[in-house]
Design a protein around this motif. Sequence first.
Motif, PDB file in Angstrom:
ATOM      1  N   PRO A   1       0.820  -1.216   0.000  1.00  0.00           N
ATOM      2  CA  PRO A   1       0.000   0.000   0.000  1.00  0.00           C
ATOM      3  C   PRO A   1       0.853   1.264   0.000  1.00  0.00           C
ATOM      4  O   PRO A   1       1.960   1.289   0.545  1.00  0.00           O
ATOM      5  CB  PRO A   1      -0.804  -0.126   1.309  1.00  0.00           C
ATOM      6  CG  PRO A   1       0.039  -0.985   2.189  1.00  0.00           C
ATOM      7  CD  PRO A   1       0.762  -1.943   1.288  1.00  0.00           C
ATOM      8  N   VAL A   2       0.333   2.313  -0.610  1.00  0.00           N
ATOM      9  CA  VAL A   2       1.059   3.588  -0.629  1.00  0.00           C
ATOM     10  C   VAL A   2       1.202   4.164   0.776  1.00  0.00           C
ATOM     11  O   VAL A   2       2.096   4.963   1.036  1.00  0.00           O
ATOM     12  CB  VAL A   2       0.343   4.611  -1.541  1.00  0.00           C
ATOM     13  CG1 VAL A   2       0.480   4.228  -2.995  1.00  0.00           C
ATOM     14  CG2 VAL A   2      -1.114   4.782  -1.153  1.00  0.00           C
TER      15      VAL A   2
ATOM     16  N   THR B   1      -3.466  11.924   2.593  1.00  0.00           N
ATOM     17  CA  THR B   1      -2.818  11.700   1.296  1.00  0.00           C
ATOM     18  C   THR B   1      -3.217  10.360   0.716  1.00  0.00           C
ATOM     19  O   THR B   1      -3.478  10.238  -0.487  1.00  0.00           O
ATOM     20  CB  THR B   1      -1.292  11.772   1.461  1.00  0.00           C
ATOM     21  OG1 THR B   1      -0.934  13.033   2.031  1.00  0.00           O
ATOM     22  CG2 THR B   1      -0.596  11.617   0.122  1.00  0.00           C
ATOM     23  N   THR B   2      -3.277   9.338   1.571  1.00  0.00           N
ATOM     24  CA  THR B   2      -3.700   8.013   1.108  1.00  0.00           C
ATOM     25  C   THR B   2      -5.102   8.058   0.524  1.00  0.00           C
ATOM     26  O   THR B   2      -5.383   7.458  -0.517  1.00  0.00           O
ATOM     27  CB  THR B   2      -3.648   7.004   2.275  1.00  0.00           C
ATOM     28  OG1 THR B   2      -2.318   6.948   2.790  1.00  0.00           O
ATOM     29  CG2 THR B   2      -4.064   5.617   1.816  1.00  0.00           C
ATOM     30  N   ALA B   3      -6.008   8.790   1.189  1.00  0.00           N
ATOM     31  CA  ALA B   3      -7.385   8.902   0.697  1.00  0.00           C
ATOM     32  C   ALA B   3      -7.439   9.628  -0.638  1.00  0.00           C
ATOM     33  O   ALA B   3      -8.181   9.241  -1.542  1.00  0.00           O
ATOM     34  CB  ALA B   3      -8.242   9.623   1.737  1.00  0.00           C
ATOM     35  N   ALA B   4      -6.624  10.695  -0.785  1.00  0.00           N
ATOM     36  CA  ALA B   4      -6.613  11.441  -2.044  1.00  0.00           C
ATOM     37  C   ALA B   4      -6.091  10.578  -3.192  1.00  0.00           C
ATOM     38  O   ALA B   4      -6.627  10.601  -4.302  1.00  0.00           O
ATOM     39  CB  ALA B   4      -5.753  12.693  -1.895  1.00  0.00           C
ATOM     40  N   LEU B   5      -5.047   9.797  -2.927  1.00  0.00           N
ATOM     41  CA  LEU B   5      -4.511   8.909  -3.964  1.00  0.00           C
ATOM     42  C   LEU B   5      -5.504   7.816  -4.320  1.00  0.00           C
ATOM     43  O   LEU B   5      -5.680   7.465  -5.487  1.00  0.00           O
ATOM     44  CB  LEU B   5      -3.201   8.291  -3.476  1.00  0.00           C
ATOM     45  CG  LEU B   5      -2.007   9.245  -3.343  1.00  0.00           C
ATOM     46  CD1 LEU B   5      -0.834   8.540  -2.677  1.00  0.00           C
ATOM     47  CD2 LEU B   5      -1.586   9.779  -4.703  1.00  0.00           C
TER      48      LEU B   5
ATOM     49  N   SER C   1      -1.691   1.044  -4.640  1.00  0.00           N
ATOM     50  CA  SER C   1      -0.443   0.339  -4.352  1.00  0.00           C
ATOM     51  C   SER C   1       0.757   1.143  -4.827  1.00  0.00           C
ATOM     52  O   SER C   1       0.622   2.112  -5.588  1.00  0.00           O
ATOM     53  CB  SER C   1      -0.444  -1.026  -5.035  1.00  0.00           C
ATOM     54  OG  SER C   1      -0.367  -0.871  -6.446  1.00  0.00           O
ATOM     55  N   CYS C   2       1.956   0.713  -4.408  1.00  0.00           N
ATOM     56  CA  CYS C   2       3.180   1.368  -4.861  1.00  0.00           C
ATOM     57  C   CYS C   2       3.343   1.229  -6.376  1.00  0.00           C
ATOM     58  O   CYS C   2       3.868   2.131  -7.039  1.00  0.00           O
ATOM     59  CB  CYS C   2       4.384   0.776  -4.136  1.00  0.00           C
ATOM     60  SG  CYS C   2       4.451   1.169  -2.378  1.00  0.00           S
ATOM     61  N   ALA C   3       2.899   0.106  -6.922  1.00  0.00           N
ATOM     62  CA  ALA C   3       2.982  -0.077  -8.375  1.00  0.00           C
ATOM     63  C   ALA C   3       2.072   0.919  -9.099  1.00  0.00           C
ATOM     64  O   ALA C   3       2.453   1.487 -10.126  1.00  0.00           O
ATOM     65  CB  ALA C   3       2.595  -1.508  -8.741  1.00  0.00           C
TER      66      ALA C   3
END
Length: 815
Positions: free
Chosen positions: A138-139, A149-153, A160-162
């Motif tokens: 996970p990011v 930031t996680t929610a915005a992404l 994921s990082c990929a």
Amino acid sequence: MHTADRKPVKNFFPRFGKGPFDFQVDRARRLRYKGPAMETSFRTRLLEASADPCDERLALLSEALPHVVTKDPAGLSWIAEFSSLEKDRRRVWASIGLRLWDMGKLKWRPPAPARSATSSKKAATTPVTDWRDLWSAPVSDLKGCGPATTAALSEAGIVSCADLLFSLPRGYLDFRTVVPAGTCEEKKPQLFFMTVDKVQRIGRKCFAQAHDDSGVMQLMWFQFVPGLAQLLRTGAELYFIGEPHFHNERRQLVHPRVLAERPLGVGVIYPTSTGLGSGQFARLIASALTRIPDARTLPAEVEARQELWPLREALACIHRPDETLTTDDLRRLQEGIHPAQRRLLFEEVFGLQCAIGLRCGLAARFEACRVDADRTPEFAAVFGFDLTGAQRRAITDVLGDLATGHPMRRLLQGDVGSGKTAVAFVCAAHVVSTGRQVAVMTPTTLLAEQQFRSFSAWCRHFGWQAALLTSDTPAAVRESTLALLEAGKIQMLVGTHSLIADRIQFADLGMVVVDEQHRFGVDQRARLVNKGGAGLQPHLLVMTATPIPRSLALTVYGDLESSRIDELPPGRPRVATSAHTTKTQKKQALMRFARAVSGSEKGFVIVPLIDAVEDPERASIDVAVDYISRQFPELPVGVMHGRMSLREREPVLRDFEEGRLRVLVATTVVEVGMDIPDANYMIILEADRFGLAQLHQLRGRIGRRSAPEAECMLFGSAKPTDEGRQRLDWMVRSSSGFELAEADLDMRGPGDVLGGKRQAGLFKPAWIRNIELLQIARAEARELLVRDPDLSGHPDLAFVVRTRFGEDLFDESGG
């Protein structure tokens, strides 16, 4: 206060386990580390020391002084003097400090709060050692990626990082080159160094003007950032980063970044869809780049043969270009032709070709009904006209597939009015003659009704029964149709998406015909194909009047064999097309249209909206009917749109076909399935807002029989965009659906051509124009699948193919 006095009070604070005096001490200790409170305390200490510079007060100032920062020379000198301060100068020193504080030349930098063992510090994350784990990492594991930031992404589809690593930049900016304001390029990010001439604040908006030796630039901020006030002063020489917009002779920068110092190296610009700034996004990317493990997502021999960069180096170059990058390499990055980008581009196309190859391999393992005899003359005799050479070639292609005994997967392309329906019936009739059933799926009810009328009339000549199934079918008729279908009494079933419902069961489905296939996704086609019975897979024939550009035919439709009907039946008039943008032009065209339909002709008026409530400023059926009725009261006008039921549409269509209505005002519901042979005139309102493919389909509703002339009049909107004007120009210039398909692809891109969100690619706008790379990747993928049919020897590649292009490319049906 005595101890005896404190005991009773202590009982009022059971939660803290302390007395009120202890609590006051705790509160003071907490306030000591709050920024605003400590600022006030520091000024108070300066004030007290200037009044009485005793040792105790100087000690308190000494404790706080390390947290005072300044860039002002006088402030720096004042702080430095403290270490050698004479006793008789203490009062003066404190007074000077108080003045510097009040002038804003001294600032307070609060100490970092101490983190407890139970603080929210991120736990150490497990290093990624396998490429496949990068897609599940996970990011939120990355440094600087908190909950917000996680929610915005996540909202932007980056989980994921990929996902993050394959969110590629949209552009690059060379900070090593300062662009003169007078010679800048429009809508391209650039760096400027200018002197501010004037600044005007209006509420939260700010307007400014700046210049350099070559010209003047207007600056605008509609949501002014307060911190800019420190920089944006008249006479200040500053660096500005932004995309200029030209308005007549004026050059404007909207919301540019403002910097006091020149940035270094090469800037990377990311899409703003995440809601994060490019700087924050780049920091997350830098963190993710450190987690990339070794991966073999392409075979080593393919990498060597095609001279491709390793994946890790390619991603690093794309996301973090080196400061020593040459101007030529930067130009390649900006144009999307750098070797690092070619690596990712090749991998995407190669993976897609592998996925398509896997599907074709699955389809080849199944059996389907076999058709050996060619009975084309017998089945084509019902049409009352001769088939064209292109139609006969398409039928021959299909019969060749049907004779193999394996499921056919064929794409039939034909321009509007080229006779695809007749070809589909002849092919379907061959399958029905073996005792099996055929399903014909269309995207709209109107097209389903049109196809049903044709198919049922032709079926009657051979004693076959055809049925129609749509959302408008009454419940009682639906139930009897389903029963007859399951009993094998219905040979051809025509319908819309209703055909994929679980309740619909065929006795022995032998062939599926999908009309206007670009309206359906892979999943929908597969669900219908999976209804085959008797252990055999049905054949699949998909048809489109929207020609497929060659690049897409090599990729997303690469699992389908292709046939083209590239000639029209004889006697069809060429449809003259004209564009009208001014009021005078539109009035003259409307008069010409009215004169034509007042005689023996019929015409369509196409509008984008059903009623004015949707958007009062745009053309709608209500507005068009009212205007035509007032200007030409002698013209009988009918209406058709998607909200009308079958019972409401049938009398309108009948009156229009038989001439009782001369004008049909309709929405794009008539785009497909409307076959009125003697309708030869059409007006399309706000034509610049439609896509080229849709405009071409609409134009195909007229000129479907021999006539002296047919005309399509395109009325532009009040303020057409540059792209809208280009579409009108293309429509006037070309009548070839294949030319228009290529132009539409260039202007709008391929869209979600694979029919599923998970299948969206990274480089569609690039690979659709690179025919050479498509052909190389296709050849390499086919060679690999010969040696490794299921990619079991290439686990990283197999994982990428499944993850990037969706599990539905590996469905058991091969559909």
